[in-house]
Design a protein around this motif. Structure first.
Motif, PDB file in Angstrom:
ATOM      1  N   ALA A 157      -5.076  12.803   0.183  1.00  0.00           N
ATOM      2  CA  ALA A 157      -4.649  12.548  -1.190  1.00  0.00           C
ATOM      3  C   ALA A 157      -5.847  12.532  -2.134  1.00  0.00           C
ATOM      4  CB  ALA A 157      -3.888  11.225  -1.261  1.00  0.00           C
ATOM      5  N   LEU A 158      -6.971  12.001  -1.666  1.00  0.00           N
ATOM      6  CA  LEU A 158      -8.191  12.019  -2.482  1.00  0.00           C
ATOM      7  C   LEU A 158      -8.663  13.456  -2.727  1.00  0.00           C
ATOM      8  CD1 LEU A 158     -10.230   9.023  -0.998  1.00  0.00           C
ATOM      9  CD2 LEU A 158      -9.324   9.209  -3.319  1.00  0.00           C
TER      10      LEU A 158
ATOM     11  N   LEU B  56       0.823  -1.206   0.000  1.00  0.00           N
ATOM     12  CA  LEU B  56       0.000   0.000   0.000  1.00  0.00           C
ATOM     13  C   LEU B  56       0.863   1.265   0.000  1.00  0.00           C
ATOM     14  CD1 LEU B  56      -2.815   1.295   0.139  1.00  0.00           C
ATOM     15  CD2 LEU B  56      -2.716   1.084   2.632  1.00  0.00           C
ATOM     16  N   GLU B  57       2.026   1.197   0.637  1.00  0.00           N
ATOM     17  CA  GLU B  57       2.869   2.396   0.781  1.00  0.00           C
ATOM     18  C   GLU B  57       3.324   2.965  -0.567  1.00  0.00           C
ATOM     19  OE1 GLU B  57       7.152   3.714   2.719  1.00  0.00           O
ATOM     20  OE2 GLU B  57       6.066   2.005   3.555  1.00  0.00           O
TER      21      GLU B  57
ATOM     22  N   ARG C   4      -6.772   5.057   5.773  1.00  0.00           N
ATOM     23  CA  ARG C   4      -7.184   6.202   6.582  1.00  0.00           C
ATOM     24  C   ARG C   4      -6.007   6.729   7.409  1.00  0.00           C
ATOM     25  NH1 ARG C   4     -10.629   3.727   9.489  1.00  0.00           N
ATOM     26  NH2 ARG C   4     -12.456   3.934   8.162  1.00  0.00           N
ATOM     27  N   LEU C   5      -5.251   5.819   8.021  1.00  0.00           N
ATOM     28  CA  LEU C   5      -4.116   6.214   8.857  1.00  0.00           C
ATOM     29  C   LEU C   5      -2.996   6.861   8.039  1.00  0.00           C
ATOM     30  CD1 LEU C   5      -3.861   3.164  11.290  1.00  0.00           C
ATOM     31  CD2 LEU C   5      -4.546   5.500  11.873  1.00  0.00           C
ATOM     32  N   ALA C   6      -2.894   6.483   6.772  1.00  0.00           N
ATOM     33  CA  ALA C   6      -1.846   7.026   5.904  1.00  0.00           C
ATOM     34  C   ALA C   6      -2.259   8.350   5.261  1.00  0.00           C
ATOM     35  CB  ALA C   6      -1.489   6.014   4.825  1.00  0.00           C
TER      36      ALA C   6
ATOM     37  N   PRO D  58      -8.918  -4.089   7.080  1.00  0.00           N
ATOM     38  CA  PRO D  58      -7.563  -3.648   7.434  1.00  0.00           C
ATOM     39  C   PRO D  58      -6.981  -2.684   6.410  1.00  0.00           C
ATOM     40  CG  PRO D  58      -7.790  -6.021   7.745  1.00  0.00           C
ATOM     41  CD  PRO D  58      -9.010  -5.564   7.032  1.00  0.00           C
ATOM     42  N   GLY D  59      -7.305  -2.901   5.142  1.00  0.00           N
ATOM     43  CA  GLY D  59      -6.817  -2.010   4.091  1.00  0.00           C
ATOM     44  C   GLY D  59      -7.411  -0.616   4.213  1.00  0.00           C
ATOM     45  N   ILE D  60      -8.704  -0.543   4.505  1.00  0.00           N
ATOM     46  CA  ILE D  60      -9.363   0.758   4.679  1.00  0.00           C
ATOM     47  C   ILE D  60      -8.764   1.488   5.874  1.00  0.00           C
ATOM     48  CG2 ILE D  60     -11.541   1.869   5.300  1.00  0.00           C
ATOM     49  CD1 ILE D  60     -12.988  -0.248   3.652  1.00  0.00           C
TER      50      ILE D  60
END
Length: 370
Positions: free
Chosen positions: A188-189, A143-144, A181-183, A175-177
């Protein structure tokens, strides 16, 4: 595969000679069987072996490949092939087992924009509707680099492909969501909505609407980041899909009850009302063809109006919300030319029944005297 290609002429002659119906069936000789199997196997690609070969290339440093004459276009073609292989969920999951997932994620940092974009496209294919591969990519910290490309890559095509991969990665993936959110993914959106690229805007709006629908509590975060005003601006876009996506996002915000506004957009309600009135005015001026194409937009405008102002929009009064015939089932054209098997069977049964009814009745009892 055979270097000179398949011997199609030989295969054809062999097939005709053994199945043209002019000779009685015979058992294949061991020599014929071996020749046929070799001919067919020469055309069979060992997908796992080919994926291992591609993995080996991906593991080779970029500068080494360039020194050997491998170009960025060659890498793109190779990733195209890999994408075809991993369209199968089993093959997608096997990519990690053979060591190919990590180097693929490494291509997200390649110096060539086209390679970065293509790598993100392959990742999208791997994780789409595939919980196992979603987990593997998350564990590999995939994801990073996707978020980095999405938020700051100088090439908008790379940013768009990265966004698509992120959307596939975190969809139906709690977990991906949470990691998104934490990142600071929402920031960015928001930046993506500020670009002039309509394709990029569409994909960002679609992901926003999905996230808000799945996590209503995020409506507060989105509102604090200033999304409503940006989406209000995009609700007047010349691009139909951008307008509709912006209206869908605004509808999710308007339906949110967690912010204590009991429906609506708070201080942006008046601006929304002005925009909806403008959209209604434009819809009223549309031709019948354009009205039909704008069906979803008509419904979104009416839903937003009803949610925010607790009354139906004027589209209902003017008969423009549901056009005549829109809710009717399409005409059954196919049955006039194609008869489904069950229907044909029923028709045959009915015909046979009618024929039987016309036959002379079967008389029971003693036969008449001769």
């Amino acid at each position: 595969m055979a270097k000179d290609g398949p011997n199609w002429d030989g295969l054809l002659k062999w097939s005709i000679g053994n199945s043209d119906g002019t000779t009685t069936a015979r058992n294949l000789s061991e020599e014929d069987r071996r020749w046929f199997m070799e001919a067919m196997q020469s055309q069979t690609v060992d997908v796992i072996q080919r994926m291992k070969e591609i993995t080996l290339v991906m593991q080779t440093p970029e500068q080494v490949l360039e020194a050997q004459g491998v170009t960025a276009a060659d890498i793109e073609d190779m990733l195209d092939e890999l994408q075809e292989h991993v369209e199968s969920i089993d093959m997608a999951n096997d990519l990690h087992s053979i060591g190919g997932l990590i180097p693929l994620l490494g291509y997200l940092k390649n110096s060539h924009a086209n390679v970065r974009a293509k790598a993100a496209e392959v990742v999208s294919t791997i994780v789409q509707n595939n919980p196992r591969s979603q987990q593997l990519v998350m564990e590999a910290n995939g994801l990073e680099p996707l978020l980095s490309n999405f938020s700051s890559d100088p090439d908008v095509a790379v940013r768009t492909k990265a966004l698509y991969a992120i959307s596939s990665l975190i969809r139906h993936n709690k977990p991906g969501i949470a990691a998104f959110r934490l990142a600071n993914g929402y920031a960015a959106l928001r930046d993506a909505l500020g670009t002039e690229n309509v394709r990029f805007q569409r994909k960002a709006l679609n992901l926003i609407q999905y996230l808000l629908h799945e996590n209503q509590s995020d409506c507060n975060v989105v509102s604090e980041l200033g999304f409503p005003r940006i989406m209000l601006h995009l609700a007047s876009s010349k691009d139909t899909e951008v307008r509709e996506a912006a209206l869908r996002g605004l509808l999710e915000l308007a339906r949110d009850k967690t912010g204590g506004n009991n429906g609506g957009l708070g201080e942006d309600d008046e601006k929304l009302k002005q925009i909806l009135e403008e959209r209604i005015k434009d819809i009223c001026l549309m031709s019948n063809e354009d009205l039909s194409a704008a069906r979803e937009e008509r419904q979104l405008v009416d839903s937003l109006w009803s949610t925010c102002y607790k009354e139906p929009s004027s589209l209902r009064e003017k008969g423009l919300l549901a056009l005549p015939g829109e809710d009717e089932h399409p005409p059954d054209v196919a049955s006039q030319h194609f008869e489904p098997p069950l229907r044909g069977w029923a028709h045959t049964s009915d015909s046979n029944s009618s024929a039987k009814k016309q036959d002379a009745p079967l008389l029971l009892g003693p036969s008449p005297p001769n």
